[in-house]
Design a protein around this motif. Structure first.
Motif, PDB file in Angstrom:
ATOM      1  N   TYR A 119      55.719  35.470  34.814  1.00 36.96           N
ATOM      2  CA  TYR A 119      55.572  35.732  36.242  1.00 36.96           C
ATOM      3  C   TYR A 119      54.118  35.866  36.665  1.00 36.96           C
ATOM      4  O   TYR A 119      53.773  35.577  37.793  1.00 36.96           O
ATOM      5  CB  TYR A 119      56.365  36.988  36.641  1.00 36.96           C
ATOM      6  N   SER A 120      53.262  36.307  35.733  1.00 38.30           N
ATOM      7  CA  SER A 120      51.867  36.480  36.120  1.00 38.30           C
ATOM      8  C   SER A 120      51.031  35.245  35.794  1.00 38.30           C
ATOM      9  O   SER A 120      50.078  34.928  36.503  1.00 38.30           O
ATOM     10  CB  SER A 120      51.278  37.708  35.433  1.00 38.30           C
ATOM     11  N   ARG A 121      51.397  34.549  34.708  1.00 33.47           N
ATOM     12  CA  ARG A 121      50.575  33.404  34.304  1.00 33.47           C
ATOM     13  C   ARG A 121      51.472  32.232  33.894  1.00 33.47           C
ATOM     14  O   ARG A 121      51.577  31.909  32.722  1.00 33.47           O
ATOM     15  CB  ARG A 121      49.703  33.820  33.118  1.00 33.47           C
ATOM     16  N   PRO A 122      52.163  31.594  34.861  1.00 31.79           N
ATOM     17  CA  PRO A 122      53.013  30.462  34.487  1.00 31.79           C
ATOM     18  C   PRO A 122      52.156  29.307  33.984  1.00 31.79           C
ATOM     19  O   PRO A 122      51.008  29.159  34.403  1.00 31.79           O
ATOM     20  CB  PRO A 122      53.719  30.103  35.794  1.00 31.79           C
ATOM     21  N   MET A 123      52.707  28.505  33.075  1.00 30.73           N
ATOM     22  CA  MET A 123      51.948  27.399  32.496  1.00 30.73           C
ATOM     23  C   MET A 123      52.599  26.061  32.797  1.00 30.73           C
ATOM     24  O   MET A 123      52.261  25.057  32.194  1.00 30.73           O
ATOM     25  CB  MET A 123      51.847  27.577  30.967  1.00 30.73           C
ATOM     26  N   HIS A 124      53.604  26.061  33.696  1.00 29.73           N
ATOM     27  CA  HIS A 124      54.196  24.789  34.095  1.00 29.73           C
ATOM     28  C   HIS A 124      54.271  24.758  35.625  1.00 29.73           C
ATOM     29  O   HIS A 124      54.684  25.739  36.229  1.00 29.73           O
ATOM     30  CB  HIS A 124      55.586  24.619  33.484  1.00 29.73           C
ATOM     31  N   PRO A 125      53.876  23.648  36.246  1.00 23.94           N
ATOM     32  CA  PRO A 125      53.883  23.587  37.713  1.00 23.94           C
ATOM     33  C   PRO A 125      55.262  23.864  38.307  1.00 23.94           C
ATOM     34  O   PRO A 125      55.362  24.392  39.423  1.00 23.94           O
ATOM     35  CB  PRO A 125      53.460  22.141  38.016  1.00 23.94           C
ATOM     36  N   TYR A 126      56.330  23.528  37.576  1.00 29.04           N
ATOM     37  CA  TYR A 126      57.673  23.789  38.113  1.00 29.04           C
ATOM     38  C   TYR A 126      57.931  25.289  38.208  1.00 29.04           C
ATOM     39  O   TYR A 126      58.465  25.769  39.201  1.00 29.04           O
ATOM     40  CB  TYR A 126      58.735  23.117  37.235  1.00 29.04           C
ATOM     41  N   THR A 127      57.509  26.036  37.173  1.00 30.73           N
ATOM     42  CA  THR A 127      57.660  27.486  37.211  1.00 30.73           C
ATOM     43  C   THR A 127      56.887  28.062  38.385  1.00 30.73           C
ATOM     44  O   THR A 127      57.374  28.919  39.121  1.00 30.73           O
ATOM     45  CB  THR A 127      57.146  28.112  35.895  1.00 30.73           C
ATOM     46  N   GLU A 128      55.676  27.561  38.577  1.00 35.33           N
ATOM     47  CA  GLU A 128      54.854  28.030  39.689  1.00 35.33           C
ATOM     48  C   GLU A 128      55.575  27.811  41.025  1.00 35.33           C
ATOM     49  O   GLU A 128      55.651  28.697  41.872  1.00 35.33           O
ATOM     50  CB  GLU A 128      53.519  27.278  39.700  1.00 35.33           C
ATOM     51  N   ALA A 129      56.156  26.597  41.170  1.00 30.77           N
ATOM     52  CA  ALA A 129      56.841  26.258  42.420  1.00 30.77           C
ATOM     53  C   ALA A 129      58.062  27.138  42.630  1.00 30.77           C
ATOM     54  O   ALA A 129      58.323  27.609  43.737  1.00 30.77           O
ATOM     55  CB  ALA A 129      57.251  24.790  42.390  1.00 30.77           C
TER      56      ALA A 129
END
Lengths: 338, 338
Positions: A249-259
């Motif tokens: 939740y603080s440092r996602p490493m995949h753009p999909y997670t971020e979205a």
């Protein structure tokens, strides 16, 4: 090193698409397409993704409600023996069935309306002979008290209970055979918020008491955060990121997670906020895009993304079981968490 | 007759006053909505939020006059400041011509289920054209172009092609866009949105909510947003009414409500909502028990049996009055200041 109880490697489940007079197979819906993850003892793993990403199919394969097309699901039983649930015959799995139980999404259709609550809760235990006939009533009463239901109600039928109470019946039924792994498939999604919090709390308490592992399948990222130790994010049948909860939740490493994180409505009064981080919708799993399945919707996509093969890469090479992502550009991107 | 009516505040489009809606059922007559009052200001979004069975959809259906056959408006008024003058929607007879003019031209509605809200045997274009034909004065030659324009307005790609497609050919998000297009056919002054994104994935939900905000800015319409998700309400509404068992327990500007909830139900509900911004391990508070059904609404304050501030002899005796705390913040509780 925590003890692993379930290790899923290369799990695939393809559903054939049949057409025409001869019912020929014209293609496959690749519902689960090469999925790897593991569950440790006493741990809760959250499995999240949008509808159609294969999260429920994965759960159903683990309890063998569905037969996987390929891959392995290595389960380490209480006595230390290992069994591959993906390939084992039904008779070979039977002794381990009681160790892996499931709690379903819809508490209205997952309880037989013609059985009393006592019969529902006792059914698995009687089947696996964990209880003798004489102790049935006492054990049902004990379980009902434990999940917060009044034992006097055991003679009632499911229709007399509210949604939250029915979900407790479903949990009591799963617990009746002392499982080690419980698969919760959207178990709190259909409940109202005030009741949802009760059931989440109950699941957590039970975990501490009985050292149960959970695979918590959900589409709601906020509920998952509360209960999970680690989270697996799926997109169109593939795992795109696996990570310890806080870090995801603080440092996602995949753009999909971020979205996904960006799209969740938050309790902040701000009408001017723009939410949409993604264009378009989830692709059809029978015809996923070339390369990274996410590239047509990804704002960081490059030419290279159209060719990559979506393998999980450890973010820290020294910790191959830690934070993993399929994004080939994760090092260059600084993605935003919450 | 219509001219004799006058709005309390000229800035309001709709004023609901002491609305009571009853239903005739096999078990007897049930009051689904009890003396509900709220305003929908011109060009603003009003949110109605609550758990299932609280009557939030019934209020909006009453405004649209689409209550099922066994339901009726027992008392109260719904003043609507239309282009043709002020009407009391609650008093208009069922087949009144003015009601037909209000529907579609002045107010439109979008529903939760975009799949079942379209007729499957007509194309999307056909169904939008039907709305244009009924509710605008455009010549026949313009209908199709107007439908394509509307689809373009809701950001559907290739509208010239989509206009001839059937509902099953569109994805869930696209269908919801098409439904919004249909609602906008006649430039309504009020758009009633009953859980418009509940069946959609989070990333698509974010797109639809953004679209609704954009359209509101562009066209200046008022929106009545019915939702069970507090996050969505927080991010889209200017004012909110919180409902519990057919009554409004608290009304306030969104920011004020989130920062300073006064009713014990609102306070506890906020604490029980899991959020992505939470620290992992935060124990969710929860409200004891579950929402009673409409046949057994407790005497006095309906929330009394679940309330931690309740006082015997007071809260279970009579219904708490509405206290005005200033700035539009109203709460219905005896002990809000305790």
């Amino acid at each position: 090193m925590p003890k692993q109880i379930l290790k899923v490697t290369g799990l695939k489940k393809y559903f054939p698409i049949k057409k025409g007079f001869f019912n020929r197979t014209v293609g496959y819906v690749k519902a689960v397409n090469d999925v790897d993850f593991e569950i440790n003892e006493g741990e809760t793993v959250g499995l999240v993704g949008e509808s159609g990403c294969g999260k429920s199919t994965t759960g159903n394969c683990i309890v063998r409600l569905l037969d996987p097309t390929d891959g392995s699901i290595l389960y380490t039983a209480k006595d230390g023996t290992q069994i591959d649930l993906a390939k084992a015959k039904a008779s070979e799995i039977k002794p381990y069935r009681k160790e892996i139980q499931m709690v379903f999404q819809d508490p209205f259709s997952s309880l037989n309306p013609r059985m009393t609550v006592r019969e529902i809760i006792a059914e698995p235990a009687m089947l696996f002979k964990t209880w003798s006939k004489s102790e049935e009533q006492e054990m049902v009463a004990k379980l009902m008290t434990r999940v917060g239901l009044r034992p006097e109600y055991m003679v009632r039928y499911p229709h007399a209970f509210s949604g939250g109470q029915r979900q407790r019946v479903g949990i009591a039924r799963a617990l009746s055979v002392n499982p080690r792994l419980v698969i919760c498939d959207e178990s709190v999604s259909s409940l109202d918020v005030s009741v949802q919090a009760q059931v989440l709390g109950l699941l957590e308490d039970l975990q501490q008491e009985y050292n149960i592992s959970y695979l918590f399948i959900a589409h709601d990222l906020s509920a998952v955060k509360h209960i999970s130790d680690r989270i697996v994010v799926m997109y169109v049948g593939k795992v795109v990121e696996i990570c310890e909860t806080e870090e995801l939740y603080s440092r996602p490493m995949h753009p999909y997670t971020e979205a996904l994180l960006g799209s969740v409505p938050k309790l902040i009064a701000d009408k001017s906020v723009r939410k949409a981080t993604l264009e378009g919708e989830v692709p059809d799993p029978s015809r996923p895009p070339e390369g990274c399945f996410f590239h047509p919707r990804c704002r960081y996509a490059t030419e290279e993304c159209k060719k990559c093969d979506m393998k999980l890469i450890p973010v820290n090479p020294d910790d191959p079981m830690g934070h993993r992502t399929t994004c080939i550009r994760y090092k260059e991107l600084s993605l935003k968490g919450v | 007759m219509a001219n004799a009516l006058c709005m309390e505040n000229a800035e309001n489009l709709v004023e609901v006053r002491d609305l009571v809606v009853k239903f005739r059922t096999d078990e007897g007559i049930v009051s689904a909505v009890n003396s509900v009052s709220y305003d929908i200001p011109i060009g603003k979004t009003m949110g109605v939020v609550g758990e299932s069975g609280c009557g939030k959809s019934v209020t909006s259906n009453a405004i649209m006059r689409i209550l099922p056959e066994n339901g009726w408006i027992a008392s109260g008024s719904i003043l609507f400041n239309s282009r043709l003058g002020v009407f009391d929607i609650a008093r208009l007879p069922d087949k009144d011509k003015r009601l037909v003019q209000l529907h579609g031209r002045e107010m439109a509605m979008i529903f939760q289920e975009p799949m079942t809200s379209f007729c499957p045997v007509y194309t999307i274009g056909n169904q939008i054209i039907e709305a244009i034909k009924l509710h605008t004065d455009l010549p026949k030659s313009e209908w199709r172009n107007r439908a394509i324009d509307l689809l373009r307005k809701v950001k559907i790609a290739k509208p010239e092609q989509r206009v001839d497609e059937y509902p099953y050919q569109l994805s869930g998000g696209m269908r919801q866009r098409a439904m919004i297009a249909m609602a906008l056919a006649s430039n309504p002054r009020l758009l009633v949105a009953d859980e418009p994104t509940t069946s959609l994935d989070v990333t698509v939900q974010a797109q639809i909510l953004d679209l609704m905000k954009d359209l509101q800015q562009e066209m200046g319409m008022s929106i009545l947003m019915i939702n069970h998700n507090f996050g969505i309400i927080a991010e889209t509404c200017d004012n909110v009414a919180v409902m519990y068992l057919g009554r409004i327990v608290e009304t306030a500007a969104t920011k004020e409500l989130l920062e300073n909830p006064m009713h014990p139900y609102t306070q506890d509900l906020f604490r029980s909502i899991p959020q992505v911004t939470d620290q992992r391990g935060r124990k969710l508070a929860y409200i004891e028990g579950s929402v009673p059904d409409a046949y057994s609404i407790p005497k006095g304050c309906a929330f009394f049996p679940r309330c931690r501030k309740a006082q015997k002899g007071l809260c279970d005796e009579s219904i708490p009055p509405v206290v005005d705390l200033g700035n539009g913040h109203k709460v219905s509780c005896f002990r809000y200041d305790q």
